[in-house]
Design a protein around this motif. Structure first.
Motif, PDB file in Angstrom:
ATOM      1  N   ASP A   1       2.315  -0.257  -1.158  1.00  0.00           N
ATOM      2  CA  ASP A   1       1.591   0.496  -0.137  1.00  0.00           C
ATOM      3  C   ASP A   1       2.274   0.396   1.224  1.00  0.00           C
ATOM      4  OD1 ASP A   1      -0.176   1.190  -2.112  1.00  0.00           O
ATOM      5  OD2 ASP A   1      -1.720  -0.254  -1.522  1.00  0.00           O
ATOM      6  N   ALA A   2       2.943  -0.744   1.484  1.00  0.00           N
ATOM      7  CA  ALA A   2       3.674  -0.874   2.750  1.00  0.00           C
ATOM      8  C   ALA A   2       4.839   0.102   2.798  1.00  0.00           C
ATOM      9  CB  ALA A   2       4.172  -2.308   2.920  1.00  0.00           C
ATOM     10  N   LEU A   3       5.591   0.208   1.704  1.00  0.00           N
ATOM     11  CA  LEU A   3       6.714   1.153   1.687  1.00  0.00           C
ATOM     12  C   LEU A   3       6.225   2.589   1.697  1.00  0.00           C
ATOM     13  CD1 LEU A   3       8.330  -1.456   1.041  1.00  0.00           C
ATOM     14  CD2 LEU A   3       9.790  -0.017  -0.387  1.00  0.00           C
ATOM     15  N   ALA A   4       5.118   2.851   1.001  1.00  0.00           N
ATOM     16  CA  ALA A   4       4.561   4.205   1.020  1.00  0.00           C
ATOM     17  C   ALA A   4       4.091   4.556   2.434  1.00  0.00           C
ATOM     18  CB  ALA A   4       3.414   4.314   0.029  1.00  0.00           C
ATOM     19  N   GLY A   5       3.478   3.581   3.126  1.00  0.00           N
ATOM     20  CA  GLY A   5       3.020   3.819   4.488  1.00  0.00           C
ATOM     21  C   GLY A   5       4.165   4.081   5.452  1.00  0.00           C
ATOM     22  N   ALA A   6       5.336   3.534   5.118  1.00  0.00           N
ATOM     23  CA  ALA A   6       6.525   3.765   5.945  1.00  0.00           C
ATOM     24  C   ALA A   6       7.364   4.920   5.419  1.00  0.00           C
ATOM     25  CB  ALA A   6       7.372   2.492   5.993  1.00  0.00           C
ATOM     26  N   HIS A   7       6.882   5.602   4.380  1.00  0.00           N
ATOM     27  CA  HIS A   7       7.580   6.729   3.755  1.00  0.00           C
ATOM     28  C   HIS A   7       8.952   6.310   3.227  1.00  0.00           C
ATOM     29  CE1 HIS A   7       4.396   9.175   5.480  1.00  0.00           C
ATOM     30  NE2 HIS A   7       4.692   8.699   6.690  1.00  0.00           N
ATOM     31  N   ARG A   8       9.024   5.106   2.645  1.00  0.00           N
ATOM     32  CA  ARG A   8      10.273   4.600   2.094  1.00  0.00           C
ATOM     33  C   ARG A   8      10.130   4.206   0.627  1.00  0.00           C
ATOM     34  NH1 ARG A   8      13.681   3.166   6.422  1.00  0.00           N
ATOM     35  NH2 ARG A   8      13.231   4.678   8.062  1.00  0.00           N
ATOM     36  N   ASP A   9       9.051   4.618  -0.018  1.00  0.00           N
ATOM     37  CA  ASP A   9       8.809   4.187  -1.398  1.00  0.00           C
ATOM     38  C   ASP A   9       9.817   4.771  -2.381  1.00  0.00           C
ATOM     39  OD1 ASP A   9       7.361   6.454  -0.451  1.00  0.00           O
ATOM     40  OD2 ASP A   9       6.201   6.512  -2.310  1.00  0.00           O
ATOM     41  N   ARG A  10      10.613   5.744  -1.972  1.00  0.00           N
ATOM     42  CA  ARG A  10      11.669   6.258  -2.847  1.00  0.00           C
ATOM     43  C   ARG A  10      12.730   5.183  -3.102  1.00  0.00           C
ATOM     44  NH1 ARG A  10      12.439   8.088   2.224  1.00  0.00           N
ATOM     45  NH2 ARG A  10      14.491   7.834   3.216  1.00  0.00           N
ATOM     46  N   ASN A  11      12.761   4.173  -2.237  1.00  0.00           N
ATOM     47  CA  ASN A  11      13.749   3.099  -2.381  1.00  0.00           C
ATOM     48  C   ASN A  11      13.222   1.924  -3.195  1.00  0.00           C
ATOM     49  OD1 ASN A  11      15.704   4.407  -0.772  1.00  0.00           O
ATOM     50  ND2 ASN A  11      14.694   3.704   1.099  1.00  0.00           N
TER      51      ASN A  11
END
Length: 487
Positions: free
Chosen positions: A376-386
């Motif tokens: 959820d932290a990466l999704a919130g930062a729009h970096r979950d593709r990584n």
């Protein structure tokens, strides 16, 4: 089978089986080729690594070194004879609570993680400059060691950071602090990581500390000096881990067979476990953290300021929830302490390189819901593709299957080299190939997805959105003099 995958390397203990492995190798790609590049000498200075005997499993197959950097951190390095020109920098868990760097820690870590050297990677692990809490300090010491390695042995073709347990938090902080698009790290492997950060990642231990005291009333006893439970333990206490064990046993009989517990002990144990949702087999280790590590965080690192709260939490699952919630100790955090702990250890999700995680679904120490917090932290930062997350039906925290570690590292390396993002199913398939040699098992559940962190740990007010610290907050706080936790 995809022809761009690595050739699984035969464990040293299985070199007699090379003939069988040649057949496996023929159906896989050749190992990565390329020339060694020389990086500029920057960063940490040291007296130089000294050759030492390698762990028995690497004897005659690698060259090992130990040393101490100028910050006082001991380290261990291993370079296999048939080095693939890539480096794994390891961040260890804990934190250990000694005042100084432990020279044995990194050597023991190499023995534990020699599967990575076995797969052809150079390996470097720091013991950190001191014990006690300090995520950014540990991340800096990890980066210092990477620089030292480059100065001494030349620039690796690729560099990966690996962390397990609290080391997962450290490695994730390395990714965010040093892992820019043009930075020195190419990817990260986080295994059974404490990825919820410090400001929320220990809330279940906060709850354990107060719930335990409500039922047991022996930490402190009524006859002993009193202190607020957010301190973990009063600074001058001489209580030892053996003493803590005795008090836990006195209250719950946890170390005795059920038939030998008193009715009161069994009810106390049942209530504590039901309310906190902590597994019985790790109850004592969680309690130790909520006592001794909390004291380190509060007293030594935050100047006796309180970073914890349980305001707004309703405890449930006991035989009398109304009495529990009326009688349990409550406290509110000091905002500056929350800021400093958050700045030191929370994750922004600002990830620019591939990150692969591996987590046991039944991890009894770092609950699998830590992965939901990180997702959820990466999704919130729009970096979950990584981010790619994988999960296994294992029940351990400190060690998973060697075949899984080897396969995960190979999948991460392939992702970095080719840009081909793996899936949980492809990682599981890779593991099966490595397990032909390691025979330690592959336990993946490719369809598993953990529920939210709040589904396992009662959230505090405002504690359900992620990341816990945004990149903007981090930037703003970085301008505050003395922010965070001192090295």
């Amino acid at each position: 089978m995809n022809r761009s995958r690595h050739v699984p390397r035969v464990p040293r203990s299985s070199r007699a089986r090379r003939g069988r492995w040649r057949a496996v190798a023929l159906c896989l790609a050749a190992a990565v080729a390329g020339s060694l590049t020389q990086a500029p000498a920057v960063g940490a200075e040291s007296a130089g690594p000294a050759p030492v005997a390698c762990p028995s499993g690497l004897d005659g197959e690698a060259t090992c070194y130990t040393g101490r950097d100028t910050n006082g951190a001991y380290y261990t390095i291993a370079i296999p004879d048939d080095w693939n020109r890539s480096l794994v920098v390891h961040a260890h868990g804990g934190p250990d609570l000694g005042d100084a760097s432990d020279p044995e820690r990194s050597t023991g870590d190499l023995e534990r993680w020699q599967v990575m050297v076995d797969q052809g990677y150079a390996w470097a692990g720091s013991s950190y400059r001191r014990g006690g809490y300090g995520t950014r300090m540990a991340a800096a010491d990890t980066e210092n060691l990477r620089r030292l390695f480059t100065e001494e042995f030349g620039g690796p073709r690729r560099t990966y950071v690996h962390g397990q347990s609290w080391g997962g938090n450290v490695a994730a902080k390395v990714v965010e602090t040093y892992g820019g698009a043009d930075g020195p790290y190419d990817g990260a492997l986080l295994t059974n990581g404490v990825l919820g950060g410090g400001s929320r990642g220990y809330d279940y231990r906060v709850d354990l500390r107060v719930v335990y005291q409500y039922y047991c009333r022996n930490l402190p006893r009524p006859t002993e000096p009193q202190y607020p439970l957010w301190q973990g333990l009063r600074p001058s206490s001489t209580l030892t881990t053996a003493g803590l064990h005795a008090r836990l046993q006195e209250c719950t009989g946890h170390a005795s067979p059920p038939e030998e517990r008193t009715a009161s002990q069994q009810r106390n144990l049942d209530d504590i476990l039901a309310v906190t949702r902590i597994p019985e087999r790790t109850l004592e280790s969680h309690l130790r953290f909520s006592v001794f590590t909390f004291r380190d965080i509060v007293h030594k690192r935050l100047g006796d300021r309180n970073p914890f709260t349980n305001e707004g939490v309703r405890y449930s699952g006991s035989h009398d929830d109304e009495a529990l919630n009326a009688g349990v100790e409550r406290f509110t955090a000091d905002p500056t302490a929350v800021r400093d702990l958050s700045y030191d250890s929370d994750l922004t999700g600002k990830v620019k390189i591939p990150v692969l995680t591996l987590h046991a679904i039944d991890d009894p120490t770092a609950f699998v819901e830590h992965e939901a917090a990180y997702r959820d932290a990466l999704a919130g930062a729009h970096r979950d593709r990584n981010l790619v997350q994988t999960f296994t039906d294992e029940h351990e925290h400190s060690a998973l299957s060697d075949a899984e570690y080897a396969g995960s590292l190979a999948a991460l390396d392939r992702w970095v080299r080719t840009g081909d993002r793996p899936t949980p199913r492809s990682v599981a398939a890779d593991c099966a190939v490595f397990d032909r040699a390691y025979a330690t098992g592959c336990f993946y559940d490719p369809d598993y997805r953990p529920s939210s962190y709040a589904s396992r740990v009662a959230p505090r007010p405002g504690g359900t959105t992620w990341p816990a610290m945004t990149a903007a907050q981090e930037k703003s706080w970085s301008r505050v003099e003395g922010v965070g936790i001192a090295p």
